[in-house]
Scaffold this motif. Sequence first.
Motif, PDB file in Angstrom:
ATOM      1  N   ASN A 165      36.748  34.534  35.557  1.00 37.41           N
ATOM      2  CA  ASN A 165      35.754  35.573  35.860  1.00 37.41           C
ATOM      3  C   ASN A 165      35.948  36.765  34.917  1.00 37.41           C
ATOM      4  O   ASN A 165      36.826  37.605  35.127  1.00 37.41           O
ATOM      5  CB  ASN A 165      35.897  36.031  37.316  1.00 37.41           C
ATOM      6  N   GLY A 169      32.149  41.673  37.379  1.00 35.96           N
ATOM      7  CA  GLY A 169      31.772  41.806  38.780  1.00 35.96           C
ATOM      8  C   GLY A 169      32.899  41.349  39.694  1.00 35.96           C
ATOM      9  O   GLY A 169      33.952  40.872  39.254  1.00 35.96           O
ATOM     10  N   SER A 170      32.676  41.501  40.969  1.00 33.39           N
ATOM     11  CA  SER A 170      33.717  41.155  41.928  1.00 33.39           C
ATOM     12  C   SER A 170      33.910  39.645  42.037  1.00 33.39           C
ATOM     13  O   SER A 170      35.000  39.172  42.353  1.00 33.39           O
ATOM     14  CB  SER A 170      33.377  41.734  43.304  1.00 33.39           C
ATOM     15  N   ARG A 173      35.809  35.289  45.712  1.00 31.29           N
ATOM     16  CA  ARG A 173      37.251  35.364  45.932  1.00 31.29           C
ATOM     17  C   ARG A 173      37.791  34.033  46.454  1.00 31.29           C
ATOM     18  O   ARG A 173      37.280  33.476  47.425  1.00 31.29           O
ATOM     19  CB  ARG A 173      37.564  36.492  46.910  1.00 31.29           C
ATOM     20  N   THR A 197      39.522  35.435  41.456  1.00 38.45           N
ATOM     21  CA  THR A 197      38.088  35.251  41.703  1.00 38.45           C
ATOM     22  C   THR A 197      37.473  34.296  40.677  1.00 38.45           C
ATOM     23  O   THR A 197      38.010  34.095  39.580  1.00 38.45           O
ATOM     24  CB  THR A 197      37.336  36.585  41.632  1.00 38.45           C
TER      25      THR A 197
END
Length: 220
Positions: A165, A169-170, A173, A197
């Motif tokens: 990732n 961005g987040s 998870r 993530t």
Amino acid sequence: MRVRKLTIAAMALAAGLSLTACQNDDDGTDRSAAPPAASTASSSTGGSDQQGGTDSEGKTPNGTGGTDGTGGTGGTDEDGKAAKCRTDEMEITATDATIGGDDRGTVAVDLKNGGGRDCSLAGYAGVDLKTNSGTLSADRTGEPAPSVVLADGDTVTFGITYPINDSGGSGVRVTGLVVTPPDETKSVTLDWPGGATLPVTDGSGTPVQVGPLGSAGQGG
């Protein structure tokens, strides 16, 4: 006269005894001989002698009880091959094996035989990632999957590759790794040692993939 009568009587008695002896010989039977003793030896049955199912060397004949002479099957199946490895006999661990600069992350999964006997594995293990968005099943790479026989204490490794990732961005998870050994239905859940993530994707991005036994990821 008395002497002559006694002599004639004695001769007659001798003649009678001689005639009786001839009659005994004529019927072919010796009246004084003891009858033959009855035989005490039993005939052999089933290829064994009279020692409780053993042959002349004291060995158990083949085909009795289905054992190999050691009191067990030696960890083999009916075809003489090593029996399949079971999940409960395996020590399964996972480590981060990512090489710096690669565009994909790698996790190496070790399957160690701790069952105290030889066992066999063939094919692909099942791999699922637990995420905060649900379960994600890894795709197989499609490479040839070998058959492996593990002695007690031996280990075989396979690799899992996944997209890194780097979107900023987040992402999605990852909360756990579920591994199911080949030809087994029982799984083990491990901590996920890779990137925290995965990038959010619409399905067109790089998939999570699992390699065959003996691979360490990165396509081999």
